[in-house]
Design an enzyme around this catalytic site. Structure first.
Site, PDB file in Angstrom:
ATOM      1  N   ASN A  86      -3.697 -17.279  15.014  1.00 61.76           N
ATOM      2  CA  ASN A  86      -3.598 -17.425  13.561  1.00 61.76           C
ATOM      3  C   ASN A  86      -3.720 -16.038  12.938  1.00 61.76           C
ATOM      4  O   ASN A  86      -4.806 -15.462  12.897  1.00 61.76           O
ATOM      5  CB  ASN A  86      -4.720 -18.354  13.076  1.00 61.76           C
ATOM      6  CG  ASN A  86      -4.732 -18.499  11.570  1.00 61.76           C
ATOM      7  OD1 ASN A  86      -3.842 -18.011  10.876  1.00 61.76           O
ATOM      8  ND2 ASN A  86      -5.759 -19.164  11.052  1.00 61.76           N
TER       9      ASN A  86
ATOM     10  N   LYS B 209      -3.415 -15.216   9.909  1.00 61.54           N
ATOM     11  CA  LYS B 209      -3.939 -15.259   8.536  1.00 61.54           C
ATOM     12  C   LYS B 209      -3.089 -14.347   7.634  1.00 61.54           C
ATOM     13  O   LYS B 209      -1.891 -14.235   7.859  1.00 61.54           O
ATOM     14  CB  LYS B 209      -5.430 -14.899   8.526  1.00 61.54           C
ATOM     15  CG  LYS B 209      -6.209 -15.741   9.561  1.00 61.54           C
ATOM     16  CD  LYS B 209      -7.681 -15.619   9.462  1.00 61.54           C
ATOM     17  CE  LYS B 209      -8.337 -16.497  10.540  1.00 61.54           C
ATOM     18  NZ  LYS B 209      -9.777 -16.516  10.466  1.00 61.54           N
TER      19      LYS B 209
ATOM     20  N   HIS C  70      -7.327 -25.570   7.612  1.00 60.99           N
ATOM     21  CA  HIS C  70      -8.182 -24.470   8.073  1.00 60.99           C
ATOM     22  C   HIS C  70      -9.365 -24.320   7.119  1.00 60.99           C
ATOM     23  O   HIS C  70      -9.212 -24.506   5.902  1.00 60.99           O
ATOM     24  CB  HIS C  70      -7.364 -23.174   8.125  1.00 60.99           C
ATOM     25  CG  HIS C  70      -8.099 -22.087   8.845  1.00 60.99           C
ATOM     26  ND1 HIS C  70      -9.079 -21.349   8.235  1.00 60.99           N
ATOM     27  CD2 HIS C  70      -8.024 -21.645  10.123  1.00 60.99           C
ATOM     28  CE1 HIS C  70      -9.573 -20.488   9.119  1.00 60.99           C
ATOM     29  NE2 HIS C  70      -8.952 -20.641  10.270  1.00 60.99           N
TER      30      HIS C  70
ATOM     31  N   GLU D 152     -10.719 -21.827   5.863  1.00 62.87           N
ATOM     32  CA  GLU D 152     -10.495 -20.884   4.758  1.00 62.87           C
ATOM     33  C   GLU D 152      -9.709 -21.548   3.634  1.00 62.87           C
ATOM     34  O   GLU D 152      -9.917 -21.251   2.457  1.00 62.87           O
ATOM     35  CB  GLU D 152      -9.776 -19.628   5.278  1.00 62.87           C
ATOM     36  CG  GLU D 152     -10.740 -18.740   6.067  1.00 62.87           C
ATOM     37  CD  GLU D 152     -10.090 -17.932   7.180  1.00 62.87           C
ATOM     38  OE1 GLU D 152      -8.857 -17.785   7.191  1.00 62.87           O
ATOM     39  OE2 GLU D 152     -10.845 -17.452   8.050  1.00 62.87           O
TER      40      GLU D 152
ATOM     41  N   GLU E 222     -13.361 -25.531  14.718  1.00 62.26           N
ATOM     42  CA  GLU E 222     -13.690 -24.166  14.319  1.00 62.26           C
ATOM     43  C   GLU E 222     -14.967 -24.180  13.477  1.00 62.26           C
ATOM     44  O   GLU E 222     -14.902 -24.395  12.260  1.00 62.26           O
ATOM     45  CB  GLU E 222     -12.560 -23.564  13.481  1.00 62.26           C
ATOM     46  CG  GLU E 222     -11.261 -23.390  14.227  1.00 62.26           C
ATOM     47  CD  GLU E 222     -10.414 -22.266  13.625  1.00 62.26           C
ATOM     48  OE1 GLU E 222      -9.989 -21.397  14.388  1.00 62.26           O
ATOM     49  OE2 GLU E 222     -10.215 -22.247  12.408  1.00 62.26           O
TER      50      GLU E 222
ATOM     51  N   GLY F 212     -14.620 -15.141  12.351  1.00 65.02           N
ATOM     52  CA  GLY F 212     -14.591 -13.745  11.897  1.00 65.02           C
ATOM     53  C   GLY F 212     -15.960 -13.085  11.872  1.00 65.02           C
ATOM     54  O   GLY F 212     -16.123 -12.020  11.301  1.00 65.02           O
TER      55      GLY F 212
ATOM     56  N   SER G 200     -14.165 -16.529  16.688  1.00 69.67           N
ATOM     57  CA  SER G 200     -14.519 -15.349  17.486  1.00 69.67           C
ATOM     58  C   SER G 200     -14.173 -15.480  18.970  1.00 69.67           C
ATOM     59  O   SER G 200     -14.948 -15.045  19.830  1.00 69.67           O
ATOM     60  CB  SER G 200     -16.002 -15.002  17.291  1.00 69.67           C
ATOM     61  OG  SER G 200     -16.244 -14.685  15.924  1.00 69.67           O
TER      62      SER G 200
HETATM   63  P1  13P Z   1     -11.566 -15.332  14.390  1.00 67.88           P
HETATM   64  O1  13P Z   1     -11.024 -15.472  15.810  1.00 67.88           O
HETATM   65  O2  13P Z   1     -11.163 -14.051  13.750  1.00 67.88           O
HETATM   66  O3  13P Z   1     -13.027 -15.633  14.346  1.00 67.88           O
HETATM   67  O4  13P Z   1     -10.839 -16.474  13.514  1.00 67.88           O
HETATM   68  C1  13P Z   1     -10.823 -17.772  13.977  1.00 67.88           C
HETATM   69  C2  13P Z   1      -9.911 -18.571  13.158  1.00 67.88           C
HETATM   70  O5  13P Z   1     -10.203 -18.864  12.007  1.00 67.88           O
HETATM   71  C3  13P Z   1      -8.634 -19.008  13.735  1.00 67.88           C
HETATM   72  O6  13P Z   1      -7.993 -19.933  12.929  1.00 67.88           O
END
Ligand code: 13P
Length: 253
Positions: free
Chosen positions: A9, A11, A95, A97, A167, A173, A213
């Site tokens: 992803n 983003k 997601h 976010e 997740e 992150g 992560s």
């Molecule tokens: P990270 O791997 O940067 O923690 O992000 C995970 C994520 O949100 C994948 O959709």
């Protein structure tokens, strides 16, 4: 045995040029990998070009979001048909976010999921608890409730392929990934719920992947867990070498 699914992803990262470079490097690095399904989810603006660059390779395209109408006066939105038109067959839905910053709710996640399925896109539905919920011992309750609502109203015969991404919000992150055992506990609860909601054949076909992560140095241990069927990778998917190493994980169930 389910084919593992590893999705990157991106983003809101990369220019088109950077994204193209990433795909070309990844193509080289994953030559010969045929036992893992590989997805990248770049920004919408890159999908068309990158689908050409990824042609004749194992890399497939996913979108990071979608809307639940075919077309019309919905400024700023993208329909499933538009995604399919540019060579994209998968979509990430719900997601954390999007839930956190763009006010997506279990209801909108459900609408997006139902419409994507109807239009022939393969959804990856995201669920996960916050740190507060985990510390209050409510992780499983939260994840079960999100998933139940996301999948409500699905007619099994219409559903070809769906994946669930667990997740935990506190692991995204932050560099702080869930331990393989903690992730496994939630993954196995998700599978139990799928068996409660759907027939065995369908429940058995759903891949439950972990995100938060994921890095080259923790992927092997995560994938050794019986109910972790792949990974949804954020930051590390922006580095071709790291993402390739994650795709080439080394573990036995
Ligand atoms: P990270 O791997 O940067 O923690 O992000 C995970 C994520 O949100 C994948 O959709």
């Amino acid at each position: 045995m389910l084919t593992p699914l590893v999705a990157g992803n991106w983003k809101m990262n990369t220019t088109l040029r950077e994204g193209a470079g990433l795909v070309m490097s990844l193509r080289e690095l994953i030559k010969g990998v045929d036992s893992v399904e590989i997805l990248i989810a770049p920004p919408f603006t890159h999908l068309h070009h990158l689908s050409h660059l990824a042609a004749d390779s194992p890399i497939k395209l996913a979108a990071q979001n979608v809307y639940w109408e075919k077309k019309g006066a919905f400024t700023g939105e993208i329909s499933p048909e538009m995604l399919k038109d540019v060579g994209c067959r998968y979509v990430i839905i719900g997601h954390s976010e999007r839930r956190q910053y763009f006010h997506e709710t279990d209801e909108t996640v459900n609408r997006k999921l139902l419409f994507s399925i109807k239009e022939g896109l393969k959804p990856i539905v995201c669920v996960g608890e916050t740190l507060e919920e985990r510390e209050a011992g409510k992780a499983l309750t939260k994840v079960r409730s999100q998933l139940k609502k996301a999948l409500s109203g699905i007619v099994v015969g219409t559903l070809k392929e769906v994946a669930v991404a667990y997740e935990p919000v506190w692991a995204i992150g932050t560099g702080r990934n869930a331990s393989p055992e903690d992730a496994e506990e939630v993954h196995s609860a998700i599978k139990e719920l799928l068996f409660d909601m759907f027939d065995t054949e369908f429940a058995n076909s759903v891949r439950v992947i972990y995100g938060g992560s994921v890095k080259p140095d923790n992927m092997d241990a995560l994938m050794a867990q019986p109910n972790i069927d792949g990974a949804l990778v954020g930051g590390a998917s922006l580095k071709a070498a790291d993402f390739a190493r994650i795709i080439k994980f080394q573990s036995q169930k």
